[in-house]
Design a protein around this motif. Structure first.
Motif, PDB file in Angstrom:
ATOM      1  N   GLN A  69       0.836  -1.194   0.000  1.00 21.56           N
ATOM      2  CA  GLN A  69       0.000   0.000   0.000  1.00 21.56           C
ATOM      3  C   GLN A  69       0.875   1.251   0.000  1.00 21.56           C
ATOM      4  O   GLN A  69       1.961   1.248   0.584  1.00 21.56           O
ATOM      5  CB  GLN A  69      -0.888   0.047   1.247  1.00 21.56           C
ATOM      6  CG  GLN A  69      -1.812  -1.141   1.439  1.00 21.56           C
ATOM      7  CD  GLN A  69      -2.535  -1.049   2.772  1.00 21.56           C
ATOM      8  OE1 GLN A  69      -3.558  -0.400   2.904  1.00 21.56           O
ATOM      9  NE2 GLN A  69      -1.975  -1.697   3.779  1.00 21.56           N
ATOM     10  N   ALA A  98      -2.774  -1.085  -3.324  1.00 27.09           N
ATOM     11  CA  ALA A  98      -3.746  -0.063  -2.929  1.00 27.09           C
ATOM     12  C   ALA A  98      -3.081   1.290  -2.685  1.00 27.09           C
ATOM     13  O   ALA A  98      -1.946   1.375  -2.219  1.00 27.09           O
ATOM     14  CB  ALA A  98      -4.486  -0.505  -1.674  1.00 27.09           C
ATOM     15  N   ARG A 127      -8.906   7.342  -8.712  1.00 28.67           N
ATOM     16  CA  ARG A 127     -10.131   6.573  -8.977  1.00 28.67           C
ATOM     17  C   ARG A 127     -10.016   5.750 -10.257  1.00 28.67           C
ATOM     18  O   ARG A 127     -10.611   4.674 -10.368  1.00 28.67           O
ATOM     19  CB  ARG A 127     -11.325   7.524  -9.069  1.00 28.67           C
ATOM     20  CG  ARG A 127     -11.643   8.286  -7.789  1.00 28.67           C
ATOM     21  CD  ARG A 127     -12.883   9.135  -7.950  1.00 28.67           C
ATOM     22  NE  ARG A 127     -13.045  10.083  -6.849  1.00 28.67           N
ATOM     23  CZ  ARG A 127     -12.886  11.408  -6.954  1.00 28.67           C
ATOM     24  NH1 ARG A 127     -12.572  11.942  -8.147  1.00 28.67           N
ATOM     25  NH2 ARG A 127     -13.038  12.184  -5.913  1.00 28.67           N
ATOM     26  N   GLU A 132      -6.853  -0.681  -5.848  1.00 27.61           N
ATOM     27  CA  GLU A 132      -7.770  -0.434  -4.736  1.00 27.61           C
ATOM     28  C   GLU A 132      -7.410   0.937  -4.150  1.00 27.61           C
ATOM     29  O   GLU A 132      -6.239   1.330  -4.175  1.00 27.61           O
ATOM     30  CB  GLU A 132      -7.630  -1.525  -3.678  1.00 27.61           C
ATOM     31  CG  GLU A 132      -7.972  -2.917  -4.180  1.00 27.61           C
ATOM     32  CD  GLU A 132      -7.701  -3.992  -3.133  1.00 27.61           C
ATOM     33  OE1 GLU A 132      -7.822  -3.688  -1.931  1.00 27.61           O
ATOM     34  OE2 GLU A 132      -7.347  -5.110  -3.524  1.00 27.61           O
ATOM     35  N   TRP A 133      -8.419   1.653  -3.627  1.00 30.57           N
ATOM     36  CA  TRP A 133      -8.087   2.988  -3.144  1.00 30.57           C
ATOM     37  C   TRP A 133      -9.049   3.490  -2.069  1.00 30.57           C
ATOM     38  O   TRP A 133     -10.183   3.047  -1.970  1.00 30.57           O
ATOM     39  CB  TRP A 133      -8.030   3.994  -4.289  1.00 30.57           C
ATOM     40  CG  TRP A 133      -9.302   4.088  -5.121  1.00 30.57           C
ATOM     41  CD1 TRP A 133      -9.563   3.407  -6.273  1.00 30.57           C
ATOM     42  CD2 TRP A 133     -10.447   4.899  -4.865  1.00 30.57           C
ATOM     43  NE1 TRP A 133     -10.808   3.733  -6.750  1.00 30.57           N
ATOM     44  CE2 TRP A 133     -11.367   4.652  -5.918  1.00 30.57           C
ATOM     45  CE3 TRP A 133     -10.789   5.809  -3.870  1.00 30.57           C
ATOM     46  CZ2 TRP A 133     -12.624   5.283  -5.989  1.00 30.57           C
ATOM     47  CZ3 TRP A 133     -12.031   6.439  -3.924  1.00 30.57           C
ATOM     48  CH2 TRP A 133     -12.929   6.187  -4.972  1.00 30.57           C
ATOM     49  N   THR A 134      -8.517   4.434  -1.302  1.00 30.59           N
ATOM     50  CA  THR A 134      -9.277   5.241  -0.349  1.00 30.59           C
ATOM     51  C   THR A 134      -8.765   6.665  -0.493  1.00 30.59           C
ATOM     52  O   THR A 134      -7.555   6.882  -0.632  1.00 30.59           O
ATOM     53  CB  THR A 134      -9.067   4.758   1.098  1.00 30.59           C
ATOM     54  OG1 THR A 134      -9.519   3.407   1.221  1.00 30.59           O
ATOM     55  CG2 THR A 134      -9.828   5.644   2.093  1.00 30.59           C
ATOM     56  N   VAL A 186      -8.199  -2.439   4.003  1.00 27.61           N
ATOM     57  CA  VAL A 186      -9.384  -2.708   3.189  1.00 27.61           C
ATOM     58  C   VAL A 186      -9.799  -1.417   2.483  1.00 27.61           C
ATOM     59  O   VAL A 186     -10.094  -0.411   3.144  1.00 27.61           O
ATOM     60  CB  VAL A 186     -10.549  -3.235   4.053  1.00 27.61           C
ATOM     61  CG1 VAL A 186     -11.784  -3.463   3.197  1.00 27.61           C
ATOM     62  CG2 VAL A 186     -10.136  -4.515   4.769  1.00 27.61           C
ATOM     63  N   HIS A 187      -9.831  -1.476   1.151  1.00 26.68           N
ATOM     64  CA  HIS A 187     -10.106  -0.266   0.373  1.00 26.68           C
ATOM     65  C   HIS A 187     -11.228  -0.533  -0.626  1.00 26.68           C
ATOM     66  O   HIS A 187     -11.083  -1.352  -1.531  1.00 26.68           O
ATOM     67  CB  HIS A 187      -8.845   0.188  -0.354  1.00 26.68           C
ATOM     68  CG  HIS A 187      -7.673   0.373   0.569  1.00 26.68           C
ATOM     69  ND1 HIS A 187      -7.515   1.493   1.351  1.00 26.68           N
ATOM     70  CD2 HIS A 187      -6.629  -0.442   0.875  1.00 26.68           C
ATOM     71  CE1 HIS A 187      -6.415   1.367   2.083  1.00 26.68           C
ATOM     72  NE2 HIS A 187      -5.862   0.203   1.810  1.00 26.68           N
ATOM     73  N   VAL A 188     -12.344   0.167  -0.426  1.00 25.13           N
ATOM     74  CA  VAL A 188     -13.523  -0.063  -1.270  1.00 25.13           C
ATOM     75  C   VAL A 188     -14.012   1.244  -1.904  1.00 25.13           C
ATOM     76  O   VAL A 188     -15.191   1.416  -2.174  1.00 25.13           O
ATOM     77  CB  VAL A 188     -14.657  -0.703  -0.449  1.00 25.13           C
ATOM     78  CG1 VAL A 188     -14.279  -2.111  -0.030  1.00 25.13           C
ATOM     79  CG2 VAL A 188     -14.998   0.147   0.775  1.00 25.13           C
ATOM     80  N   GLY A 189     -13.080   2.170  -2.134  1.00 22.95           N
ATOM     81  CA  GLY A 189     -13.460   3.428  -2.763  1.00 22.95           C
ATOM     82  C   GLY A 189     -14.131   4.412  -1.819  1.00 22.95           C
ATOM     83  O   GLY A 189     -14.909   5.260  -2.252  1.00 22.95           O
ATOM     84  N   ALA A 190     -13.822   4.327  -0.527  1.00 23.91           N
ATOM     85  CA  ALA A 190     -14.389   5.265   0.448  1.00 23.91           C
ATOM     86  C   ALA A 190     -13.675   6.604   0.363  1.00 23.91           C
ATOM     87  O   ALA A 190     -12.483   6.675   0.065  1.00 23.91           O
ATOM     88  CB  ALA A 190     -14.267   4.701   1.860  1.00 23.91           C
TER      89      ALA A 190
END
Length: 291
Positions: A69, A98, A127, A132-134, A186-190
């Protein structure tokens, strides 16, 4: 792939505090720094560090090799947009899983504030990266008040934000959030918006400083052009002074670009409430008052 977290801007405010918070959480950290002596200083403290400039794609890609990450922190310079592009591309090329990007609470593609526009453009790249990203959107940093120390010592807080409010946040709280997000992994686009516990206008900031410092501080309202002029007299570059005039004299004063927002995301993510301006001032008393 190892469970390594790389942090750019590791010698800066949020980046440096995040490195320490990650280490405290038991994560393996790799600090990215521009100068050899900075790298050596990290290594002397037992921290893995690599030398790379955010404008150097090959060097940064090499620095990210083996990393899981990346916490992408870019400084508010005239090269910020370019640095963000390189940061995302280097992560892609190095096979990073990520990205966590330090954006801004007022990030907007059409912003007249150079750094707010730059981080919004970097957000677009993040994006679209395929990783994967936050994305973290912190409000105004309390540490940005430190340069006002000389006038605060005289009992004044000169600003041009008027009755516009900001959810001022302690950079330590931003680092705590970043470290928790990176530790969880954990990265779900938040895209959490991070603020302090209250919205404060110029007079509210002065009251909080008064409470925290134990001495009276009064808000002094300056017309935006006068505010910019004062900044220029201190030696600040023209582009930066003009950007701060836009940030406080227009965006903050009129509540544009989502700047007048309060959230409890710091507590939601970390389990601990965000620090108030008064508590921050109390902890920063020696620096603010020059003691």
């Amino acid at each position: 792939m190892g469970d390594i977290v790389a942090v750019t801007g590791a010698t800066g405010d949020v980046g440096g505090k995040t490195v320490e918070a990650l280490r405290a959480a038991g994560k393996t950290v790799r600090a990215i720094a521009r100068r050899p002596e900075q790298v050596e200083a990290f290594r002397a403290r037992g921290i893995d560090a690599r030398q790379a400039d955010l404008g150097d794609l090959p060097a940064l890609t090499a620095a990210f090799e083996g990393v899981d990450q990346v916490f992408l922190v870019t400084a508010a310079t005239q090269q910020q947009r370019e640095h963000g592009v390189v940061g995302v591309q280097a992560a892609q090329r190095a096979g990073v899983r990520a990205l966590v990007h330090l954006s801004g609470g007022d990030a907007a593609l059409g912003s007249t504030i150079p750094w707010a526009r730059a981080v919004a453009e970097i957000d677009v790249d993040v994006r679209a990266s395929g990783l994967e990203w936050t994305i973290l959107h912190p409000s105004g940093f309390m540490t940005n008040l430190l340069p006002s120390g000389p006038t605060i010592r005289r009992g004044f807080f000169p600003q041009t934000m008027g009755r516009g409010v900001i959810g001022w946040i302690d950079s330590q709280d931003i680092a705590r959030v970043a470290a928790r997000v990176l530790t969880d992994g954990v990265h779900v686009g938040a895209e959490p918006v991070l603020t302090g516990p209250e919205l404060l206008d110029g007079r509210g900031v002065a009251r909080a400083l008064t409470e925290g410092l134990g001495r009276r501080v009064r808000y002094v309202h300056l017309p935006s052009r006068a505010f910019e002029g004062v900044l220029r007299v201190t030696g600040m570059p023209a582009w930066q002074a003009a950007g701060l005039r836009q940030q406080f004299g227009i965006v903050a004063r009129h509540g544009l670009d989502g700047i007048a927002v309060h959230t409890d995301q710091v507590e939601r993510v970390t389990g601990t409430p965000a620090r108030s301006m008064a508590d921050w001032a109390r902890a920063s008393r020696e620096v603010l008052l020059g003691r």
